[in-house]
Scaffold this motif. Structure first.
Motif, PDB file in Angstrom:
ATOM      1  N   ALA A   1       0.965  -1.106  -0.142  1.00 35.67           N
ATOM      2  CA  ALA A   1      -0.033   0.051   0.111  1.00 35.67           C
ATOM      3  C   ALA A   1       0.793   1.243  -0.032  1.00 35.67           C
ATOM      4  N   PRO A   2       0.466   2.256  -0.611  1.00 34.61           N
ATOM      5  CA  PRO A   2       1.213   3.538  -0.651  1.00 34.61           C
ATOM      6  C   PRO A   2       1.444   4.316   0.891  1.00 34.61           C
ATOM      7  N   VAL A   3       0.775   3.875   1.838  1.00 37.10           N
ATOM      8  CA  VAL A   3       0.730   4.317   3.005  1.00 37.10           C
ATOM      9  C   VAL A   3       1.046   3.487   4.190  1.00 37.10           C
ATOM     10  N   PRO A   4       1.523   3.476   5.265  1.00 37.68           N
ATOM     11  CA  PRO A   4       1.486   2.726   6.260  1.00 37.68           C
ATOM     12  C   PRO A   4       0.010   2.059   6.658  1.00 37.68           C
ATOM     13  N   LYS A   5      -0.063   0.834   6.878  1.00 38.25           N
ATOM     14  CA  LYS A   5      -1.428  -0.068   7.097  1.00 38.25           C
ATOM     15  C   LYS A   5      -2.173   0.810   7.856  1.00 38.25           C
ATOM     16  N   GLN A   6      -1.925   1.320   8.988  1.00 34.13           N
ATOM     17  CA  GLN A   6      -2.832   1.867   9.902  1.00 34.13           C
ATOM     18  C   GLN A   6      -3.602   3.125   9.349  1.00 34.13           C
ATOM     19  N   PHE A   7      -3.037   3.450   8.195  1.00 33.27           N
ATOM     20  CA  PHE A   7      -3.650   4.661   7.489  1.00 33.27           C
ATOM     21  C   PHE A   7      -4.285   4.346   6.117  1.00 33.27           C
ATOM     22  N   ILE A   8      -4.541   2.912   6.061  1.00 26.44           N
ATOM     23  CA  ILE A   8      -5.384   2.397   4.876  1.00 26.44           C
ATOM     24  C   ILE A   8      -6.792   2.771   5.054  1.00 26.44           C
ATOM     25  N   GLN A   9      -7.205   3.274   4.242  1.00 31.19           N
ATOM     26  CA  GLN A   9      -8.990   3.444   4.330  1.00 31.19           C
ATOM     27  C   GLN A   9      -9.862   2.365   4.238  1.00 31.19           C
ATOM     28  N   VAL A  10     -10.461   1.930   4.981  1.00 33.45           N
ATOM     29  CA  VAL A  10     -11.538   1.129   4.620  1.00 33.45           C
ATOM     30  C   VAL A  10     -12.950   1.593   4.660  1.00 33.45           C
ATOM     31  N   ASN A  11     -13.852   1.637   3.774  1.00 31.72           N
ATOM     32  CA  ASN A  11     -15.265   2.385   3.788  1.00 31.72           C
ATOM     33  C   ASN A  11     -14.948   3.840   3.823  1.00 31.72           C
ATOM     34  N   GLY A  12     -13.923   4.517   3.548  1.00 30.54           N
ATOM     35  CA  GLY A  12     -13.528   6.012   3.716  1.00 30.54           C
ATOM     36  C   GLY A  12     -12.866   6.133   5.009  1.00 30.54           C
ATOM     37  N   LYS A  13     -12.498   5.285   5.932  1.00 35.21           N
ATOM     38  CA  LYS A  13     -12.231   5.602   7.269  1.00 35.21           C
ATOM     39  C   LYS A  13     -10.788   4.864   7.249  1.00 35.21           C
ATOM     40  N   GLU A  14      -9.951   5.697   7.822  1.00 38.46           N
ATOM     41  CA  GLU A  14      -8.634   4.708   8.321  1.00 38.46           C
ATOM     42  C   GLU A  14      -8.812   3.852   9.349  1.00 38.46           C
ATOM     43  N   ILE A  15      -7.884   2.849   9.303  1.00 38.20           N
ATOM     44  CA  ILE A  15      -7.942   1.588  10.314  1.00 38.20           C
ATOM     45  C   ILE A  15      -7.776   2.150  11.721  1.00 38.20           C
ATOM     46  N   ILE A  16      -6.839   3.182  11.835  1.00 39.80           N
ATOM     47  CA  ILE A  16      -6.234   3.561  13.170  1.00 39.80           C
ATOM     48  C   ILE A  16      -7.583   4.397  13.512  1.00 39.80           C
ATOM     49  N   ALA A  17      -8.462   4.878  12.652  1.00 41.79           N
ATOM     50  CA  ALA A  17      -9.597   5.804  13.256  1.00 41.79           C
ATOM     51  C   ALA A  17     -10.788   4.816  13.896  1.00 41.79           C
ATOM     52  N   TYR A  18     -10.833   3.605  13.231  1.00 46.52           N
ATOM     53  CA  TYR A  18     -11.711   2.480  13.983  1.00 46.52           C
ATOM     54  C   TYR A  18     -11.234   2.334  15.364  1.00 46.52           C
ATOM     55  N   THR A  19      -9.921   2.022  15.267  1.00 46.70           N
ATOM     56  CA  THR A  19      -9.234   1.815  16.469  1.00 46.70           C
ATOM     57  C   THR A  19      -9.309   2.743  17.598  1.00 46.70           C
ATOM     58  N   LEU A  20      -8.997   4.071  17.272  1.00 45.35           N
ATOM     59  CA  LEU A  20      -9.287   5.119  18.227  1.00 45.35           C
ATOM     60  C   LEU A  20     -10.830   5.296  18.748  1.00 45.35           C
ATOM     61  N   GLU A  21     -11.608   5.122  17.772  1.00 44.74           N
ATOM     62  CA  GLU A  21     -13.050   5.028  18.043  1.00 44.74           C
ATOM     63  C   GLU A  21     -13.575   4.298  19.331  1.00 44.74           C
ATOM     64  N   LYS A  22     -12.977   2.818  19.201  1.00 42.46           N
ATOM     65  CA  LYS A  22     -13.346   2.026  20.409  1.00 42.46           C
ATOM     66  C   LYS A  22     -12.840   2.775  21.823  1.00 42.46           C
ATOM     67  N   PHE A  23     -11.507   3.412  21.680  1.00 43.79           N
ATOM     68  CA  PHE A  23     -11.070   3.950  22.957  1.00 43.79           C
ATOM     69  C   PHE A  23     -11.780   5.280  23.269  1.00 43.79           C
ATOM     70  N   GLN A  24     -12.051   5.926  22.361  1.00 41.97           N
ATOM     71  CA  GLN A  24     -12.755   7.215  22.560  1.00 41.97           C
ATOM     72  C   GLN A  24     -14.309   6.945  23.197  1.00 41.97           C
ATOM     73  N   LYS A  25     -14.728   5.679  22.870  1.00 43.29           N
ATOM     74  CA  LYS A  25     -16.274   5.600  23.141  1.00 43.29           C
ATOM     75  C   LYS A  25     -16.180   4.824  24.588  1.00 43.29           C
ATOM     76  N   SER A  26     -14.909   4.195  24.917  1.00 45.63           N
ATOM     77  CA  SER A  26     -14.957   3.535  26.115  1.00 45.63           C
ATOM     78  C   SER A  26     -15.100   4.141  27.284  1.00 45.63           C
ATOM     79  N   SER A  27     -16.064   3.425  28.286  1.00 53.05           N
ATOM     80  CA  SER A  27     -16.331   3.987  29.405  1.00 53.05           C
ATOM     81  C   SER A  27     -15.155   3.992  30.600  1.00 53.05           C
ATOM     82  N   ILE A  28     -14.092   3.781  30.254  1.00 53.15           N
ATOM     83  CA  ILE A  28     -13.235   3.520  31.206  1.00 53.15           C
ATOM     84  C   ILE A  28     -11.891   4.116  30.669  1.00 53.15           C
ATOM     85  N   ILE A  29     -11.774   4.620  29.628  1.00 55.67           N
ATOM     86  CA  ILE A  29     -10.508   5.517  29.152  1.00 55.67           C
ATOM     87  C   ILE A  29     -10.529   6.729  29.275  1.00 55.67           C
ATOM     88  N   ASN A  30      -9.568   7.369  29.950  1.00 57.33           N
ATOM     89  CA  ASN A  30      -9.803   8.938  30.346  1.00 57.33           C
ATOM     90  C   ASN A  30      -8.745   9.612  29.378  1.00 57.33           C
TER      91      ASN A  30
END
Length: 230
Positions: free
Chosen positions: A18-47
């Motif tokens: 891929a032309p970019v590191p895998k964490q920045f590959i877009q799936v459905n128009g959204k970077e893989i790392i964004a999917y990961t960060l979303e889980k932590f953003q929404k988590s009730s226990i992460i500050n």
């Protein structure tokens, strides 16, 4: 008790063409790392979230943070030449933690981590000091080169995943010792164990896989289509 999440995101992902590191590959128009960060953003226990990234991609991460409103993403800092150094840089950037606060590390390209795993991880660090998320080996384990040398008892083996982590004081001590002794481990739990800490095993999930190859990427795309990422 505060819970800090460190996301090392400095990998180049050479096994995916891929032309970019895998964490920045877009799936459905959204970077893989964004999917990961979303889980932590929404988590009730992460500050707070800290990402350690290659300097060339810090700007892109800031764009992702602003686009998706990841206000828990407290710092985006330069990573190191190895994952361990990136994690240590992120750890040292935390200036408001007490010894009993929790620090957990998660791969940028494990976007399907569940809230249940995050909660179990924080609880394990709180109760036992440090932990590693892992799944029991299901397949036959073979030792050998070109030919089979021996077979291992799979009932005694696990596949390590992330999150991995510890109380802040334990985490910092283990990483400081590794730095002093010039030791490079394969993951965080290696350093905790080497420092004399008992590492609690937290049950992971087969869905919490790391996107490493093209096949992994295809599987992630299929799971998103099937709606099994929730």
């Amino acid at each position: 008790m505060k819970v800090y999440a460190i996301i090392p995101a400095g990998g180049t992902g050479t096994r995916i063409n891929a032309p970019v590191p895998k964490q920045f590959i877009q799936v459905n128009g959204k970077e893989i790392i964004a999917y990961t960060l979303e889980k932590f953003q929404k988590s009730s226990i992460i500050n707070k979230i800290i990402v350690a990234a290659h300097k060339d991609y810090i700007g892109r991460l800031k764009e992702i943070r602003d686009k998706y409103g990841f206000d828990k993403l407290n710092d985006i800092i330069p990573g190191g030449t190895e994952r361990q150094y990136s994690v240590y840089n992120a750890l040292l950037s935390i200036d408001d933690a007490s010894c009993d606060d929790i620090v957990i590390v998660h791969d940028a390209v494990r976007p399907l981590v569940s809230e249940a795993i995050l909660i179990s991880s924080a609880n394990a660090a709180k109760e036992f000091g440090c932990f590693v998320t892992a799944v029991k080996a299901k397949d036959t384990l073979i030792k050998g080169g070109e030919f089979v040398d021996s077979y291992a008892d799979r009932s005694k083996y696990y596949y390590a995943q992330t999150p991995q982590g510890a109380r802040y004081g334990i985490f910092k001590e283990a990483f400081k010792r590794a730095e002093t002794e010039n030791f490079l481990g394969t993951d965080e739990s290696t350093l905790f164990h080497r420092n004399g800490n008992k590492v609690k095993i937290v049950e992971g999930s087969s869905l919490n896989f790391k996107i490493t190859t093209g096949d992994d990427l295809k599987l992630f795309e299929q799971l998103l289509k099937a709606g099994e990422h929730l």
